[in-house]
Design a protein around this motif. Structure first.
Motif, PDB file in Angstrom:
ATOM      1  N   CYS A  29      -2.533 -15.207 -16.629  1.00  0.00           N
ATOM      2  CA  CYS A  29      -1.366 -16.344 -16.681  1.00  0.00           C
ATOM      3  C   CYS A  29      -1.923 -17.926 -16.451  1.00  0.00           C
ATOM      4  O   CYS A  29      -1.508 -18.759 -16.875  1.00  0.00           O
ATOM      5  N   HIS A  30      -3.284 -17.892 -15.964  1.00  0.00           N
ATOM      6  CA  HIS A  30      -4.019 -19.144 -15.995  1.00  0.00           C
ATOM      7  C   HIS A  30      -4.473 -19.856 -16.921  1.00  0.00           C
ATOM      8  O   HIS A  30      -4.756 -20.845 -17.107  1.00  0.00           O
ATOM      9  N   PHE A  31      -4.651 -18.690 -18.230  1.00  0.00           N
ATOM     10  CA  PHE A  31      -5.064 -19.361 -19.064  1.00  0.00           C
ATOM     11  C   PHE A  31      -3.937 -20.390 -19.855  1.00  0.00           C
ATOM     12  O   PHE A  31      -2.835 -20.053 -20.144  1.00  0.00           O
ATOM     13  N   ARG A  32      -4.553 -21.598 -20.149  1.00  0.00           N
ATOM     14  CA  ARG A  32      -3.254 -22.779 -20.551  1.00  0.00           C
ATOM     15  C   ARG A  32      -3.530 -22.697 -22.037  1.00  0.00           C
ATOM     16  O   ARG A  32      -2.266 -22.715 -22.658  1.00  0.00           O
ATOM     17  N   ARG A  33      -4.483 -23.039 -22.812  1.00  0.00           N
ATOM     18  CA  ARG A  33      -4.559 -23.442 -24.035  1.00  0.00           C
ATOM     19  C   ARG A  33      -6.072 -23.246 -24.718  1.00  0.00           C
ATOM     20  O   ARG A  33      -6.868 -23.107 -23.869  1.00  0.00           O
ATOM     21  N   PRO A  34      -6.086 -23.245 -25.962  1.00  0.00           N
ATOM     22  CA  PRO A  34      -7.602 -22.936 -26.413  1.00  0.00           C
ATOM     23  C   PRO A  34      -8.425 -24.199 -25.887  1.00  0.00           C
ATOM     24  O   PRO A  34      -7.971 -25.173 -25.944  1.00  0.00           O
ATOM     25  N   CYS A  35      -9.609 -23.871 -25.860  1.00  0.00           N
ATOM     26  CA  CYS A  35     -10.599 -24.622 -25.537  1.00  0.00           C
ATOM     27  C   CYS A  35     -10.986 -25.481 -26.738  1.00  0.00           C
ATOM     28  O   CYS A  35     -11.551 -25.042 -27.642  1.00  0.00           O
ATOM     29  N   HIS A  36     -11.168 -27.037 -26.647  1.00  0.00           N
ATOM     30  CA  HIS A  36     -11.448 -27.657 -27.762  1.00  0.00           C
ATOM     31  C   HIS A  36     -12.797 -27.334 -28.150  1.00  0.00           C
ATOM     32  O   HIS A  36     -13.288 -27.711 -29.381  1.00  0.00           O
ATOM     33  N   LEU A  37     -13.987 -27.133 -27.173  1.00  0.00           N
ATOM     34  CA  LEU A  37     -15.186 -26.787 -27.541  1.00  0.00           C
ATOM     35  C   LEU A  37     -15.488 -25.548 -28.219  1.00  0.00           C
ATOM     36  O   LEU A  37     -16.439 -25.319 -28.909  1.00  0.00           O
ATOM     37  N   ASN A  38     -14.764 -24.603 -27.990  1.00  0.00           N
ATOM     38  CA  ASN A  38     -14.823 -23.138 -28.513  1.00  0.00           C
ATOM     39  C   ASN A  38     -13.326 -22.652 -28.489  1.00  0.00           C
ATOM     40  O   ASN A  38     -12.831 -21.923 -27.609  1.00  0.00           O
ATOM     41  N   PRO A  39     -12.864 -22.722 -29.770  1.00  0.00           N
ATOM     42  CA  PRO A  39     -11.406 -22.396 -29.967  1.00  0.00           C
ATOM     43  C   PRO A  39     -10.976 -21.213 -29.584  1.00  0.00           C
ATOM     44  O   PRO A  39      -9.778 -20.859 -29.269  1.00  0.00           O
ATOM     45  N   GLY A  40     -11.862 -20.309 -29.835  1.00  0.00           N
ATOM     46  CA  GLY A  40     -11.454 -18.801 -29.453  1.00  0.00           C
ATOM     47  C   GLY A  40     -11.400 -18.411 -27.874  1.00  0.00           C
ATOM     48  O   GLY A  40     -10.862 -17.329 -27.415  1.00  0.00           O
ATOM     49  N   HIS A  41     -11.837 -19.258 -26.939  1.00  0.00           N
ATOM     50  CA  HIS A  41     -11.912 -19.222 -25.526  1.00  0.00           C
ATOM     51  C   HIS A  41     -10.698 -20.052 -24.823  1.00  0.00           C
ATOM     52  O   HIS A  41     -10.385 -21.152 -25.190  1.00  0.00           O
ATOM     53  N   PRO A  42     -10.208 -19.357 -23.847  1.00  0.00           N
ATOM     54  CA  PRO A  42      -9.069 -20.295 -22.988  1.00  0.00           C
ATOM     55  C   PRO A  42      -9.714 -21.313 -22.264  1.00  0.00           C
ATOM     56  O   PRO A  42     -10.711 -21.501 -22.061  1.00  0.00           O
ATOM     57  N   HIS A  43      -8.660 -22.336 -22.036  1.00  0.00           N
ATOM     58  CA  HIS A  43      -9.343 -23.436 -21.264  1.00  0.00           C
ATOM     59  C   HIS A  43      -8.439 -23.393 -19.758  1.00  0.00           C
ATOM     60  O   HIS A  43      -7.311 -23.040 -19.598  1.00  0.00           O
ATOM     61  N   PHE A  44      -9.281 -23.752 -18.807  1.00  0.00           N
ATOM     62  CA  PHE A  44      -8.772 -23.871 -17.548  1.00  0.00           C
ATOM     63  C   PHE A  44      -8.578 -25.301 -16.841  1.00  0.00           C
ATOM     64  O   PHE A  44      -9.549 -25.854 -16.764  1.00  0.00           O
ATOM     65  N   GLY A  45      -7.350 -25.601 -16.983  1.00  0.00           N
ATOM     66  CA  GLY A  45      -7.202 -27.006 -16.894  1.00  0.00           C
ATOM     67  C   GLY A  45      -7.657 -27.611 -15.485  1.00  0.00           C
ATOM     68  O   GLY A  45      -8.164 -28.885 -15.237  1.00  0.00           O
ATOM     69  N   ASP A  46      -7.831 -26.678 -14.402  1.00  0.00           N
ATOM     70  CA  ASP A  46      -8.300 -27.253 -13.303  1.00  0.00           C
ATOM     71  C   ASP A  46      -9.714 -27.447 -13.244  1.00  0.00           C
ATOM     72  O   ASP A  46     -10.372 -27.986 -12.215  1.00  0.00           O
ATOM     73  N   LEU A  47     -10.532 -27.163 -14.041  1.00  0.00           N
ATOM     74  CA  LEU A  47     -11.924 -27.317 -14.270  1.00  0.00           C
ATOM     75  C   LEU A  47     -12.229 -28.746 -14.852  1.00  0.00           C
ATOM     76  O   LEU A  47     -13.438 -29.108 -14.948  1.00  0.00           O
ATOM     77  N   ALA A  48     -11.419 -29.196 -15.908  1.00  0.00           N
ATOM     78  CA  ALA A  48     -11.651 -30.272 -16.622  1.00  0.00           C
ATOM     79  C   ALA A  48     -12.088 -31.343 -15.758  1.00  0.00           C
ATOM     80  O   ALA A  48     -11.583 -31.822 -14.997  1.00  0.00           O
ATOM     81  N   GLY A  49     -13.252 -31.934 -16.043  1.00  0.00           N
ATOM     82  CA  GLY A  49     -13.691 -33.113 -15.488  1.00  0.00           C
ATOM     83  C   GLY A  49     -14.484 -32.968 -14.305  1.00  0.00           C
ATOM     84  O   GLY A  49     -14.995 -33.790 -13.579  1.00  0.00           O
ATOM     85  N   LYS A  50     -14.481 -31.805 -13.651  1.00  0.00           N
ATOM     86  CA  LYS A  50     -15.322 -31.542 -12.617  1.00  0.00           C
ATOM     87  C   LYS A  50     -16.768 -31.481 -12.972  1.00  0.00           C
ATOM     88  O   LYS A  50     -17.066 -31.070 -13.844  1.00  0.00           O
ATOM     89  N   ALA A  51     -17.667 -32.321 -11.843  1.00  0.00           N
ATOM     90  CA  ALA A  51     -19.105 -32.178 -12.096  1.00  0.00           C
ATOM     91  C   ALA A  51     -19.860 -31.008 -11.338  1.00  0.00           C
ATOM     92  O   ALA A  51     -19.578 -30.881 -10.352  1.00  0.00           O
ATOM     93  N   VAL A  52     -20.677 -30.299 -12.121  1.00  0.00           N
ATOM     94  CA  VAL A  52     -21.031 -28.879 -11.685  1.00  0.00           C
ATOM     95  C   VAL A  52     -22.575 -28.927 -11.978  1.00  0.00           C
ATOM     96  O   VAL A  52     -23.006 -29.376 -12.938  1.00  0.00           O
ATOM     97  N   LEU A  53     -23.369 -28.764 -10.996  1.00  0.00           N
ATOM     98  CA  LEU A  53     -24.990 -28.632 -11.202  1.00  0.00           C
ATOM     99  C   LEU A  53     -24.951 -27.206 -11.295  1.00  0.00           C
ATOM    100  O   LEU A  53     -24.808 -26.245 -10.554  1.00  0.00           O
ATOM    101  N   ILE A  54     -25.751 -26.758 -12.482  1.00  0.00           N
ATOM    102  CA  ILE A  54     -26.301 -25.388 -12.624  1.00  0.00           C
ATOM    103  C   ILE A  54     -27.716 -25.522 -12.510  1.00  0.00           C
ATOM    104  O   ILE A  54     -28.514 -25.957 -13.517  1.00  0.00           O
ATOM    105  N   THR A  55     -28.274 -24.671 -11.616  1.00  0.00           N
ATOM    106  CA  THR A  55     -29.845 -24.613 -11.395  1.00  0.00           C
ATOM    107  C   THR A  55     -30.214 -23.341 -12.436  1.00  0.00           C
ATOM    108  O   THR A  55     -29.683 -22.554 -12.654  1.00  0.00           O
TER     109      THR A  55
END
Length: 135
Positions: A5-31
């Motif tokens: 139920c947390h899946f909100r809408r298709p992601c604009h970068l990869n239309p087949g995958h869901p988008h989680f609104g709470d991550l949009a705009g977050k800055a993440v460092l991936i080592t």
């Protein structure tokens, strides 16, 4: 764990995958993000509209290609080099990433050489990253 139920809408970068609104705009460092699991994580976070700091050590070409892919898909990415067997490089990567985005909201520690850091050094880096995220 995320419930469907947390899946909100298709992601604009990869239309087949869901988008989680709470991550949009977050800055993440991936080592260790230039190849393998780290690269897959960078793509996944970018697909969720995260701003991705993409750390690499020696795989510069792979990091640049991945950054280009993320940008071509409309994502925001900051490639940053650092040898994580050197504590000063770890701190510089964290600081440069936070400065580039104005903050860091998350850290995915995937770099194999980070295991060379002492427990105290890892704790200090994690604590520093935590203080860079806004309340």
């Amino acid at each position: 764990h995320l419930h469907p139920c947390h899946f909100r809408r298709p992601c604009h970068l990869n239309p087949g995958h869901p988008h989680f609104g709470d991550l949009a705009g977050k800055a993440v460092l991936i080592t260790g993000a230039s190849t393998g699991i780290g690269a897959a994580l960078a793509l996944a976070y970018a697909a969720q509209k995260c701003r991705v700091a993409l750390h690499y050590n020696s795989s510069r070409a792979a990091a640049e290609n991945l950054a280009k892919t993320i940008r071509n898909r409309g994502g925001e990415v900051f490639p940053v080099q650092g040898d994580f067997s050197i504590a000063a490089d770890v701190e510089r990567v964290v600081e440069d990433s936070a400065q580039h985005f104005g903050r860091l909201d998350g850290l995915v520690n995937n770099a194999a050489s980070a295991a060379c850091l002492s427990r105290t050094e890892r704790r200090r880096i994690t604590t520093r990253t935590s203080t860079l995220a806004p309340c």
